[in-house]
Design a protein around this motif. Structure first.
Motif, PDB file in Angstrom:
ATOM      1  N   ARG A  20      -3.155  -2.256  -2.589  1.00  0.00           N
ATOM      2  CA  ARG A  20      -4.152  -3.246  -2.208  1.00  0.00           C
ATOM      3  C   ARG A  20      -5.495  -2.594  -1.895  1.00  0.00           C
ATOM      4  O   ARG A  20      -5.614  -1.392  -1.831  1.00  0.00           O
ATOM      5  CB  ARG A  20      -3.655  -4.049  -1.016  1.00  0.00           C
ATOM      6  N   SER A  62       1.718   0.290  12.681  1.00  0.00           N
ATOM      7  CA  SER A  62       1.047   0.095  11.405  1.00  0.00           C
ATOM      8  C   SER A  62       1.991  -0.469  10.353  1.00  0.00           C
ATOM      9  O   SER A  62       3.177  -0.162  10.344  1.00  0.00           O
ATOM     10  CB  SER A  62       0.477   1.422  10.902  1.00  0.00           C
ATOM     11  N   GLU A  63       1.410  -1.236   9.466  1.00  0.00           N
ATOM     12  CA  GLU A  63       2.219  -1.880   8.426  1.00  0.00           C
ATOM     13  C   GLU A  63       2.737  -0.868   7.411  1.00  0.00           C
ATOM     14  O   GLU A  63       3.855  -1.004   6.912  1.00  0.00           O
ATOM     15  CB  GLU A  63       1.370  -2.945   7.732  1.00  0.00           C
ATOM     16  N   TYR A  64       1.908   0.135   7.104  1.00  0.00           N
ATOM     17  CA  TYR A  64       2.273   1.086   6.054  1.00  0.00           C
ATOM     18  C   TYR A  64       2.236   2.520   6.587  1.00  0.00           C
ATOM     19  O   TYR A  64       1.319   2.891   7.320  1.00  0.00           O
ATOM     20  CB  TYR A  64       1.327   0.964   4.863  1.00  0.00           C
ATOM     21  N   VAL A 118       0.872  -1.174   0.000  1.00  0.00           N
ATOM     22  CA  VAL A 118       0.000   0.000   0.000  1.00  0.00           C
ATOM     23  C   VAL A 118       0.907   1.221   0.000  1.00  0.00           C
ATOM     24  O   VAL A 118       1.801   1.342   0.824  1.00  0.00           O
ATOM     25  CB  VAL A 118      -0.926   0.032   1.218  1.00  0.00           C
ATOM     26  N   MET A 134      -7.401   3.002   8.637  1.00  0.00           N
ATOM     27  CA  MET A 134      -6.507   4.105   8.319  1.00  0.00           C
ATOM     28  C   MET A 134      -6.331   4.993   9.555  1.00  0.00           C
ATOM     29  O   MET A 134      -7.186   5.006  10.445  1.00  0.00           O
ATOM     30  CB  MET A 134      -7.080   4.938   7.175  1.00  0.00           C
ATOM     31  N   ALA A 143      -1.680   2.921   7.485  1.00  0.00           N
ATOM     32  CA  ALA A 143      -2.688   1.946   7.082  1.00  0.00           C
ATOM     33  C   ALA A 143      -2.318   0.582   7.648  1.00  0.00           C
ATOM     34  O   ALA A 143      -1.142   0.222   7.693  1.00  0.00           O
ATOM     35  CB  ALA A 143      -2.795   1.872   5.562  1.00  0.00           C
ATOM     36  N   ASP A 144      -3.333  -0.147   8.072  1.00  0.00           N
ATOM     37  CA  ASP A 144      -3.117  -1.482   8.596  1.00  0.00           C
ATOM     38  C   ASP A 144      -4.457  -2.216   8.595  1.00  0.00           C
ATOM     39  O   ASP A 144      -5.499  -1.595   8.727  1.00  0.00           O
ATOM     40  CB  ASP A 144      -2.563  -1.417  10.021  1.00  0.00           C
ATOM     41  N   PRO A 145      -4.426  -3.527   8.450  1.00  0.00           N
ATOM     42  CA  PRO A 145      -5.696  -4.261   8.502  1.00  0.00           C
ATOM     43  C   PRO A 145      -6.414  -4.124   9.851  1.00  0.00           C
ATOM     44  O   PRO A 145      -7.632  -4.279   9.910  1.00  0.00           O
ATOM     45  CB  PRO A 145      -5.271  -5.703   8.251  1.00  0.00           C
ATOM     46  N   ARG A 187     -10.385  -2.315   2.719  1.00  0.00           N
ATOM     47  CA  ARG A 187     -10.178  -3.371   3.704  1.00  0.00           C
ATOM     48  C   ARG A 187      -9.137  -2.998   4.755  1.00  0.00           C
ATOM     49  O   ARG A 187      -8.761  -3.838   5.572  1.00  0.00           O
ATOM     50  CB  ARG A 187      -9.732  -4.644   2.991  1.00  0.00           C
ATOM     51  N   TYR A 188      -8.655  -1.764   4.707  1.00  0.00           N
ATOM     52  CA  TYR A 188      -7.633  -1.329   5.648  1.00  0.00           C
ATOM     53  C   TYR A 188      -8.193  -0.270   6.587  1.00  0.00           C
ATOM     54  O   TYR A 188      -8.868   0.668   6.158  1.00  0.00           O
ATOM     55  CB  TYR A 188      -6.437  -0.739   4.897  1.00  0.00           C
ATOM     56  N   TRP A 213     -12.222   0.078   8.764  1.00  0.00           N
ATOM     57  CA  TRP A 213     -12.701  -0.159   7.403  1.00  0.00           C
ATOM     58  C   TRP A 213     -14.110  -0.745   7.407  1.00  0.00           C
ATOM     59  O   TRP A 213     -14.783  -0.745   6.396  1.00  0.00           O
ATOM     60  CB  TRP A 213     -11.756  -1.089   6.646  1.00  0.00           C
TER      61      TRP A 213
END
Length: 124
Positions: free
Chosen positions: A27, A111-113, A2, A34, A99-101, A31-32, A53
């Motif tokens: 992606r 967070s992943e991103y 992302v 934020m 952003a992260d699930p 579904r993420y 999300w």
């Protein structure tokens, strides 16, 4: 992957408003969860707000910005916003979109991103 690109930062006076935007690509954005973090010079990174999300976009704001800042998202535009009103000099920081699930991961600061950040400066 992302990719997150923030915009909307700038120099304003105390009491003014700004709206930050974060455009996401990659992606499935919808579904993420934020969120937004900020980091002022010489200070640790601080959670600002997050939006889920699912569930119509449940939001959670830090106490330091509650009532002044509002996070929102537009899944059709793959964009998340941070409306900042009644800005104070202590809001001066670099603001990062994340952003992260999982919402809980965002609140926890892992967070992943992460985006590259946009500078917000509030003069007194």
């Amino acid at each position: 992957q992302v990719q997150l690109v923030e915009s909307g930062g700038g120099l304003v006076q105390a009491g003014d408003s700004l709206r930050l935007s974060c455009a996401a690509s990659g992606r499935t954005f919808s579904r993420y969860a934020m969120g937004w973090f900020r980091q002022a010079p010489g200070k640790e990174r601080e959670f600002v707000a997050t939006i889920s999300w699912s569930g119509g976009g449940t939001t959670y704001h830090a106490d330091s910005v509650k009532g002044r800042f509002t996070i929102s998202r537009d899944n059709a535009k793959n964009t998340v916003y941070l409306q900042m009103n009644s800005l104070k000099p202590e809001d001066t920081a670099v603001y990062y979109c994340v952003a992260d699930p999982l919402t809980i991961t965002i609140v926890g600061g892992t967070s992943e991103y992460w985006g590259q950040g946009t500078q917000v400066t509030v003069s007194s």
